[in-house]
Design a protein around this motif. Sequence first.
Motif, PDB file in Angstrom:
ATOM      1  N   ILE A 257      -7.722  -6.017  -4.498  1.00 29.07           N
ATOM      2  CA  ILE A 257      -8.050  -4.696  -3.968  1.00 29.07           C
ATOM      3  C   ILE A 257      -7.401  -3.650  -4.870  1.00 29.07           C
TER       4      ILE A 257
ATOM      5  N   LEU B 295     -17.603  -4.092  -3.359  1.00 30.23           N
ATOM      6  CA  LEU B 295     -17.168  -5.219  -4.176  1.00 30.23           C
ATOM      7  C   LEU B 295     -17.760  -5.022  -5.569  1.00 30.23           C
TER       8      LEU B 295
ATOM      9  N   TYR C 227       0.800  -1.215   0.000  1.00 27.79           N
ATOM     10  CA  TYR C 227       0.000   0.000   0.000  1.00 27.79           C
ATOM     11  C   TYR C 227       0.841   1.278   0.000  1.00 27.79           C
TER      12      TYR C 227
ATOM     13  N   ILE D 195     -11.813  -7.803   2.266  1.00 28.40           N
ATOM     14  CA  ILE D 195     -11.919  -6.911   1.111  1.00 28.40           C
ATOM     15  C   ILE D 195     -12.180  -5.473   1.535  1.00 28.40           C
ATOM     16  N   ILE D 196     -11.962  -4.575   0.593  1.00 31.20           N
ATOM     17  CA  ILE D 196     -12.349  -3.177   0.742  1.00 31.20           C
ATOM     18  C   ILE D 196     -13.621  -2.985  -0.075  1.00 31.20           C
ATOM     19  N   LYS D 197     -14.686  -2.557   0.575  1.00 26.71           N
ATOM     20  CA  LYS D 197     -15.945  -2.344  -0.139  1.00 26.71           C
ATOM     21  C   LYS D 197     -15.946  -0.972  -0.804  1.00 26.71           C
TER      22      LYS D 197
ATOM     23  N   ASP E 283      -6.982   0.689  -6.206  1.00 24.89           N
ATOM     24  CA  ASP E 283      -7.081   2.091  -5.793  1.00 24.89           C
ATOM     25  C   ASP E 283      -7.931   2.847  -6.810  1.00 24.89           C
TER      26      ASP E 283
ATOM     27  N   TYR F 246      -9.851 -12.070  -4.103  1.00 21.49           N
ATOM     28  CA  TYR F 246     -10.304 -10.733  -4.491  1.00 21.49           C
ATOM     29  C   TYR F 246      -9.084  -9.828  -4.639  1.00 21.49           C
TER      30      TYR F 246
ATOM     31  N   PRO G  89      -6.768   2.327  -0.993  1.00 22.50           N
ATOM     32  CA  PRO G  89      -7.656   1.281  -1.518  1.00 22.50           C
ATOM     33  C   PRO G  89      -9.104   1.745  -1.491  1.00 22.50           C
TER      34      PRO G  89
ATOM     35  N   ASN H 204      -3.455  -5.382  -3.769  1.00 19.25           N
ATOM     36  CA  ASN H 204      -3.313  -6.578  -2.939  1.00 19.25           C
ATOM     37  C   ASN H 204      -4.315  -7.627  -3.399  1.00 19.25           C
TER      38      ASN H 204
ATOM     39  N   SER I  58     -12.891  -3.553  -4.350  1.00 14.78           N
ATOM     40  CA  SER I  58     -12.347  -4.894  -4.583  1.00 14.78           C
ATOM     41  C   SER I  58     -13.081  -5.544  -5.749  1.00 14.78           C
TER      42      SER I  58
END
Length: 242
Positions: A114, A135, A79, A131-133, A116, A112, A102, A123, A105
């Motif tokens: 991730i 999705l 990151y 995950i980073i929502k 930017d 999944y 991030p 990642n 995802s």
Amino acid sequence: MKNRFKKLLKILGISFVLLIALILIYLFSGLFPVKKVTIIGQNDIKKDNILKLANIDMSKNIYLLDKNLIEKNISTDKYIKSADVKRRFPSEIVISVQQYTPVASIPVTGGYVIIDEDALALNIVQKEEQIIKPLISGIKIENVKLKQLIPVKNQDELENILEIIKSTSSLNLLENISYINLAKYDDITMMTNIGIKVQFGNLNNLQYKMKLLNQILLDLSKKGKTKGTIDMRFDTDPVYFE
């Protein structure tokens, strides 16, 4: 007179040599170890993690440390975009860090990815709770390489993803959206974190529709609505129903 001048030159020469020697002793000895490390701009990354990555030998003189190596070590983090290391007299190291943010995802084989806001792959995680929502589904990508653009079929698809991400991000909508389905660009659907479904339709007038969606979600929140559907597919006023 000449003898005095020569004597003065000799004294100045000796003084200069001694001064250089003292400077070299300071710069290249272990007498003045690192006493302080200042980190700027780490944001979501913990200071301890950056210090661990930097792997600075605190017993060394700051001028004996390899700045390039420290920067390279820090940049191995998924990151972190870049790191800049500076020395600050007499015994401080200052590390400036720029990180990727991030924002979403995308499902891939085995997990999944991730990404930017520029659709760079940051990642790959295996579990959905990592995950980073939101999705983003409906996109097929393979052979993902970290810190590179996600490999999509065509440029238009990538631009559509970027446009959606930036539009929602500019209105702080991303944090309220948990799911976006892009399988059909003329029939995009979303789901909010609280369970409201959004039938968004196509990407025409995207910025306007995003602003309108933001206003609707704020209004529904004030009314305590936590379920239902917002239909924005047609060129008429959006419709909300439970």
